[in-house]
Structures are given as structure tokens and as C-alpha cells.
Design an enzyme around this catalytic site. Structure first.
Site, PDB file in Angstrom:
ATOM      1  CB  ALA A 125     111.155  48.225 -55.468  1.00 32.23           C
ATOM      2  CB  THR A 127     117.879  45.311 -56.293  1.00 35.87           C
ATOM      3  OG1 THR A 127     118.246  45.205 -54.922  1.00 35.87           O
ATOM      4  CG2 THR A 127     118.955  44.698 -57.162  1.00 35.87           C
ATOM      5  N   GLY A 130     121.009  47.111 -63.059  1.00 33.41           N
ATOM      6  CA  GLY A 130     122.356  47.684 -63.062  1.00 33.41           C
ATOM      7  C   GLY A 130     122.758  48.318 -61.740  1.00 33.41           C
ATOM      8  CB  THR A 159     111.167  39.712 -51.441  1.00 34.57           C
ATOM      9  OG1 THR A 159     112.527  39.396 -51.697  1.00 34.57           O
ATOM     10  CG2 THR A 159     110.538  38.597 -50.614  1.00 34.57           C
ATOM     11  CD  GLU A 246     116.233  44.168 -46.126  1.00 32.43           C
ATOM     12  OE1 GLU A 246     116.080  45.408 -46.267  1.00 32.43           O
ATOM     13  OE2 GLU A 246     116.193  43.371 -47.069  1.00 32.43           O
ATOM     14  NE  ARG A 272     123.007   6.175 -43.943  1.00 30.78           N
ATOM     15  CZ  ARG A 272     122.502   5.445 -44.916  1.00 30.78           C
ATOM     16  NH1 ARG A 272     121.263   4.992 -44.856  1.00 30.78           N
ATOM     17  NH2 ARG A 272     123.227   5.179 -45.984  1.00 30.78           N
ATOM     18  CD  GLN A 340     130.793  15.851 -47.173  1.00 26.39           C
ATOM     19  OE1 GLN A 340     130.247  16.593 -47.981  1.00 26.39           O
ATOM     20  NE2 GLN A 340     131.575  14.858 -47.528  1.00 26.39           N
ATOM     21  CG  LEU A 341     128.189  15.368 -40.599  1.00 29.97           C
ATOM     22  CD1 LEU A 341     127.942  16.064 -39.270  1.00 29.97           C
ATOM     23  CD2 LEU A 341     129.204  14.230 -40.418  1.00 29.97           C
ATOM     24  N   GLY A 344     124.519  11.101 -49.274  1.00 28.36           N
ATOM     25  CA  GLY A 344     123.727  11.317 -50.491  1.00 28.36           C
ATOM     26  C   GLY A 344     122.334  11.849 -50.194  1.00 28.36           C
TER      27      GLY A 344
HETATM   28  C1  LIG Z   1     116.223  36.053 -53.440  1.00 24.54           C
HETATM   29  C2  LIG Z   1     116.525  37.512 -53.459  1.00 24.54           C
HETATM   30  C3  LIG Z   1     115.632  38.397 -52.894  1.00 24.54           C
HETATM   31  C4  LIG Z   1     115.875  39.767 -52.940  1.00 24.54           C
HETATM   32  N1  LIG Z   1     114.930  40.660 -52.466  1.00 24.54           N
HETATM   33  C5  LIG Z   1     115.099  41.980 -52.697  1.00 24.54           C
HETATM   34  C6  LIG Z   1     114.053  42.908 -52.388  1.00 24.54           C
HETATM   35  O1  LIG Z   1     112.975  42.539 -51.876  1.00 24.54           O
HETATM   36  N2  LIG Z   1     114.243  44.228 -52.685  1.00 24.54           N
HETATM   37  C7  LIG Z   1     115.409  44.681 -53.248  1.00 24.54           C
HETATM   38  O2  LIG Z   1     115.519  45.882 -53.489  1.00 24.54           O
HETATM   39  N3  LIG Z   1     116.418  43.830 -53.550  1.00 24.54           N
HETATM   40  C8  LIG Z   1     116.284  42.499 -53.284  1.00 24.54           C
HETATM   41  N4  LIG Z   1     117.300  41.621 -53.623  1.00 24.54           N
HETATM   42  C9  LIG Z   1     118.521  42.134 -54.241  1.00 24.54           C
HETATM   43  C10 LIG Z   1     119.763  42.040 -53.364  1.00 24.54           C
HETATM   44  O3  LIG Z   1     119.686  42.958 -52.294  1.00 24.54           O
HETATM   45  C11 LIG Z   1     120.971  42.289 -54.290  1.00 24.54           C
HETATM   46  O4  LIG Z   1     121.086  41.127 -55.096  1.00 24.54           O
HETATM   47  C12 LIG Z   1     122.255  42.518 -53.509  1.00 24.54           C
HETATM   48  O5  LIG Z   1     122.237  43.775 -52.888  1.00 24.54           O
HETATM   49  C13 LIG Z   1     123.515  42.441 -54.400  1.00 24.54           C
HETATM   50  O6  LIG Z   1     123.365  43.254 -55.528  1.00 24.54           O
HETATM   51  P1  LIG Z   1     123.660  42.643 -56.995  1.00 24.54           P
HETATM   52  O7  LIG Z   1     122.882  41.386 -57.103  1.00 24.54           O
HETATM   53  O8  LIG Z   1     123.416  43.703 -58.001  1.00 24.54           O
HETATM   54  O9  LIG Z   1     125.197  42.248 -56.962  1.00 24.54           O
HETATM   55  P2  LIG Z   1     126.420  43.239 -57.288  1.00 24.54           P
HETATM   56  O10 LIG Z   1     126.236  44.526 -56.584  1.00 24.54           O
HETATM   57  O11 LIG Z   1     126.631  43.255 -58.753  1.00 24.54           O
HETATM   58  O12 LIG Z   1     127.608  42.456 -56.612  1.00 24.54           O
HETATM   59  C14 LIG Z   1     128.314  41.354 -57.215  1.00 24.54           C
HETATM   60  C15 LIG Z   1     129.455  40.942 -56.320  1.00 24.54           C
HETATM   61  O13 LIG Z   1     130.377  42.043 -56.193  1.00 24.54           O
HETATM   62  C16 LIG Z   1     130.575  42.314 -54.818  1.00 24.54           C
HETATM   63  N5  LIG Z   1     130.737  43.753 -54.608  1.00 24.54           N
HETATM   64  C17 LIG Z   1     129.971  44.758 -55.099  1.00 24.54           C
HETATM   65  N6  LIG Z   1     130.416  45.936 -54.641  1.00 24.54           N
HETATM   66  C18 LIG Z   1     131.474  45.679 -53.848  1.00 24.54           C
HETATM   67  C19 LIG Z   1     132.380  46.486 -53.091  1.00 24.54           C
HETATM   68  N7  LIG Z   1     132.250  47.809 -53.020  1.00 24.54           N
HETATM   69  N8  LIG Z   1     133.373  45.865 -52.416  1.00 24.54           N
HETATM   70  C20 LIG Z   1     133.512  44.519 -52.460  1.00 24.54           C
HETATM   71  N9  LIG Z   1     132.702  43.712 -53.162  1.00 24.54           N
HETATM   72  C21 LIG Z   1     131.690  44.285 -53.838  1.00 24.54           C
HETATM   73  C22 LIG Z   1     129.321  41.815 -54.126  1.00 24.54           C
HETATM   74  O14 LIG Z   1     129.571  41.563 -52.756  1.00 24.54           O
HETATM   75  C23 LIG Z   1     129.019  40.573 -54.921  1.00 24.54           C
HETATM   76  O15 LIG Z   1     129.800  39.524 -54.402  1.00 24.54           O
HETATM   77  C24 LIG Z   1     117.085  40.250 -53.539  1.00 24.54           C
HETATM   78  C25 LIG Z   1     117.991  39.338 -54.067  1.00 24.54           C
HETATM   79  C26 LIG Z   1     117.716  37.992 -54.061  1.00 24.54           C
HETATM   80  C27 LIG Z   1     118.697  37.068 -54.708  1.00 24.54           C
END
Ligand SMILES: Cc1cc2nc3c(=O)[nH]c(=O)nc-3n(C[C@H](O)[C@H](O)[C@H](O)COP(=O)(O)OP(=O)(O)OC[C@H]3O[C@@H](n4cnc5c(N)ncnc54)[C@H](O)[C@@H]3O)c2cc1C
Length: 381
Positions: A125, A127, A130, A159, A246, A272, A340-341, A344
Site C-alpha cells: 500500500a 498509493t 492524493g 491489489t 515489480e 474467419r 481490430q482484426l 465486431g
Molecule cells: C488496477 C490497479 C492496481 C493497482 N495496485 C496498486 C497496489 O497494489 N498498491 C499501490 O500502492 N498502488 C496500486 N495502484 C496505483 C498505481 O500505482 C497508481 O495509479 C499509479 O502510480 C499512478 O498514480 P495516480 O493514479 O495517482 O496518477 P497520477 O500520479 O495522478 O498521474 C496522472 C497522470 O499524470 C502523469 N504524471 C504524473 N507525474 C508526472 C511527471 N512527473 N511527469 C510526467 N507525467 C506525470 C502520469 O503519468 C499520469 O499519466 C494500482 C492502480 C490500479 C489502477
């Protein structure tokens, strides 16, 4: 083309692959529709996977693991991917490697064997609502109070969260320290923990069989002895050291998925018919598939070099970032062309390629988005 053999596959790895393949086909593949609808694997699936040797295959035997190398981990990821199975064993391995790298002897002996048996499911954990890419913005706090940390805050997109008995948590132990020294990793044992709560599974675009939830801490008291590492403030550095594992794992699934998409689509294009002949007789179909096949093979060869370097302990973070970014971009390009290939039928959820399309999209986002990967690569230049 003569059949290509990955150089890291020896007889031992080949035998292990056979065991994993048979187990996944027998025990997991038939359950996929149900797992997707319940948004997680059955709890018994973890015990079965542990008994079959699928969990922690590259952790030393003295801690209950398989005693193998990253080759064994790669085999599990590949076989799950090829069978269209989503199961959180990859996260289990990722957390195990944090414990292996930074845990005390007592911590390793306490947590790794039950994780290898599947009796203890792990989540990581980092993320927060914010703080995703910007891990230094983490707000979850772990305040020291005697022999405990008092933890408050929330995490999202976690996850394995609904089944996790162990959460490797990134939290702020010193809010006054410089951002890179403010974070620590703390192992939270969730069973019966007051002040700990898990939200409902989040509704995702794909990967429906894998549970992804929010988790909440409201003054949860965790023993201070559950800190990972000898001192507080090392969490950010520990994450930077372990995230490449990872990211390489994601690269493994990206290539396996692209290869599967090409094979499936070539089969479909031969069956197809349109305008009185198989789709494969159309030059566009052949060119598209030739492009997809070439890209996935280029990806395979680069991935194999990364796996070999990982096994030798020589893989650097920059190459791993390249693998994560390029291989997942390639996976999405290839699978989109394969949809695409299929016409539908490629957009119908019961068609495997459609599910692969939905499942693949997140590969470019998590574990460090591909934009962050490019930043990492650029720093090395
Ligand atoms: C299905 C799923 C499973 C996940 N599992 C886990 C988990 O087990 N544990 C965990 O801790 N997290 C997990 N995550 C979280 C995941 O690691 C984050 O979603 C990811 O790191 C992006 O952070 P954010 O979603 O806050 O996007 P943001 O950080 O808000 O980013 C938004 C956009 O801005 C871009 N961006 C941000 N900073 C920069 C920069 N400095 N330069 C250029 N572009 C930038 C990003 O590339 C993205 O396109 C999971 C996410 C999903 C969707």
C-alpha cells in the site's frame, strides 16, 4: 522461423513450467468467470497455489519459498497470463522481496513461510487518493507511541486488499524530515486490527478477477517492531530499490500477453472468412500480424536479456524502466491491432481478445506510470 528458446529456461525451469501449467489449467482457469463476477479469487485458491509451489518461487527454501530464481517467478506470471488468469501471486512475491531485503531474521521467519503456504495473503500500500506518481506526497501517518505506531490515513487502488492479512504500508514516520527521509515501510498485520477497514472492490475497466480496494486506518495501533529495516526514514529508498522487481514482473506479463494475442489472432484470421476467403489472405491482415509478431518478438528478446541480468543480479533500474515502459506500450499496441482484426467480435466481452484489451490498459499506468519510467530513463542520460 525456428522456435525461439528463452536462454534462461533450463530443464529445471521447463519442468516447473509444466507443473504450473497443469495446475493453472486444472484449478484456476475453470474458475475465471466466477472470480471475475466476485472480483477476487476464492480464499482456498491461495492455499492450493501454496501447496502446488506457485507462491514465492524465488524465495529461499529456509523461509518456505521455492528456492528458485526470477526464472521461476517469470514462469508463474507467464503461465497465468497465457491461461487468461488473474491471481495476485505477483504482489505476494513483491511483498516477500521487501521482507527478504529489509526484514530482520525474526520478521522473515514469521511472515514468509505463511505467505509461501498461502495462509497469509499480502498487499502493498503506497498509493493514496492524493499521492500516486508523487510518493513523497504520502500523508498516511505512523506516529510513534511507546511500543506502537498509531497509523491514520487512507490508501487507494490496493491489489489483494480484501484478502490481505499482511499489508506492507508506506507511511510518514517523521513529518518534519526532508520528503525522501520522512517515509517508512511498516508491516501491518490486519487480523482483528482495530481502526483498520477495507472498502468494497473498486469497479475497474478490466482485471475484474483481481481485487482492488481502498483501505483505511483510523488510529490503528501496530507494534513498532513491525518497522521494515533497522531505522525509520528509509521507506522511499526501499521502494526505489524494490520497484524494479515489480516493473520487470509487469514486463513479463506484457510480453506473454502480446505473444498470446498474436497467436490467437493468427488462428482467427485463418478461420474467419470475408469476401470468399480467409482474412489471412488479405494483405493488410498479413502485414498487421507481421508487425505485431515482430514487435512482440523484439520485446521477448529484450525481456529475456533483462531476466537473465536479473537472475545474475546485474539488472539496473534504468533497463527495468525501459522494459516496463516499452513492453507495456507494445502490449497495448499489439492487442489493439488484434482487436481490430477480430472485427465486431473483438469488442464482445466474451471474446478473450476483448478482455485482454481491457486488462492490458492499466499496465501503462501502475507500478510507476510509463511517463515516470521515461523520466527515470532520462535521468540516466
Ligand atoms: C488496477 C490497479 C492496481 C493497482 N495496485 C496498486 C497496489 O497494489 N498498491 C499501490 O500502492 N498502488 C496500486 N495502484 C496505483 C498505481 O500505482 C497508481 O495509479 C499509479 O502510480 C499512478 O498514480 P495516480 O493514479 O495517482 O496518477 P497520477 O500520479 O495522478 O498521474 C496522472 C497522470 O499524470 C502523469 N504524471 C504524473 N507525474 C508526472 C511527471 N512527473 N511527469 C510526467 N507525467 C506525470 C502520469 O503519468 C499520469 O499519466 C494500482 C492502480 C490500479 C489502477
Amino acid at each position: 522461423m525456428a522456435e525461439y528458446q528463452s536462454p534462461w529456461v533450463n530443464d529445471d525451469v521447463r519442468m516447473y513450467r509444466e507443473t504450473v501449467r497443469q495446475f493453472v489449467a486444472r484449478e484456476f482457469a475453470p474458475q475465471q468467470a466466477r472470480w471475475r463476477s466476485q472480483h477476487r479469487a476464492d480464499p482456498e485458491a491461495w492455499i492450493k497455489a501454496g501447496a502446488a509451489g506457485l507462491l514465492l518461487p524465488d524465495v529461499p527454501e529456509e523461509y518456505g519459498g521455492g528456492g528458485g530464481t526470477f526464472a521461476h517467478e517469470a514462469v508463474v506470471i507467464e503461465e497465468l497470463t497465457r491461461a487468461g488468469v488473474h491471481f495476485g501471486s505477483g504482489i505476494q512475491s513483491i511483498v516477500a522481496h521487501y521482507i527478504l531485503a529489509y526484514g530482520s531474521e525474526e520478521q522473515k521467519r514469521r511472515w514468509l513461510p505463511p505467505m509461501a503456504r498461502g495462509a497469509l495473503v499480502a498487499a502493498i500500500a503506497m498509493t493514496e487518493p492524493g499521492a500516486g506518481s508523487d510518493l513523497q506526497a504520502i500523508k498516511t501517518s505512523a506516529r510513534r507511541d511507546g511500543a506502537h505506531y498509531v497509523i491514520s490515513g487512507s490508501k487507494t487502488f490496493i491489489t489483494n486488499a480484501s484478502q490481505a492479512g499482511l499489508v506492507c504500508l508506506a507511511a510518514k514516520t517523521d513529518p518534519r524530515a526532508a520528503p525522501m527521509r520522512a517515509l517508512s515501510l511498516i508491516i501491518v498485520e490486519t487480523a482483528g486490527l482495530a481502526g483498520y477497514d477495507v472498502g468494497r472492490p473498486l469497479e475497474k475497466v478490466g482485471m475484474h478477477a483481481q481485487d482492488t480496494c481502498e483501505i483505511f486506518f483510523d488510529a490503528a495501533r501496530v507494534p513498532a517492531a513491525n518497522l521494515l529495516g533497522a531505522a525509520e526514514g528509509r521507506g522511499f529508498a526501499q521502494m526505489m530499490e524494490q520497484l524494479p522487481y515489480e516493473r520487470l514482473s509487469i514486463g513479463v506479463s506484457a510480453v506473454a500477453s502480446a505473444e498470446l494475442a498474436v497467436a490467437m489472432t493468427a488462428r482467427y484470421a485463418k478461420e474467419r472468412r470475408a469476401f470468399g476467403k480467409p482474412l489471412m489472405d488479405l494483405q493488410n491482415t498479413r502485414f498487421e500480424l507481421a508487425q505485431c509478431s515482430s514487435e512482440s518478438h523484439i520485446g521477448r528478446v529484450f525481456l529475456d536479456s533483462c531476466i537473465a541480468r536479473q537472475i545474475a543480479g546485474e539488472l539496473d533500474a534504468t533497463a527495468t524502466a525501459m522494459a516496463k515502459f516499452w513492453l507495456t506500450d507494445m502490449q497495448c499496441r499489439v492487442i489493439d491491432d488484434c482487436v481490430q482484426l477480430h472485427g465486431g467480435y473483438g469488442y464482445m466481452t466474451e471474446t478473450p481478445i476483448a478482455r485482454m484489451w481491457a486488462d492490458s490498459r492499466v499496465q501503462r499506468i501502475y507500478a510507476g506510470s510509463n511517463e515516470i519510467m521515461k523520466e527515470l530513463i532520462a535521468w540516466s542520460l
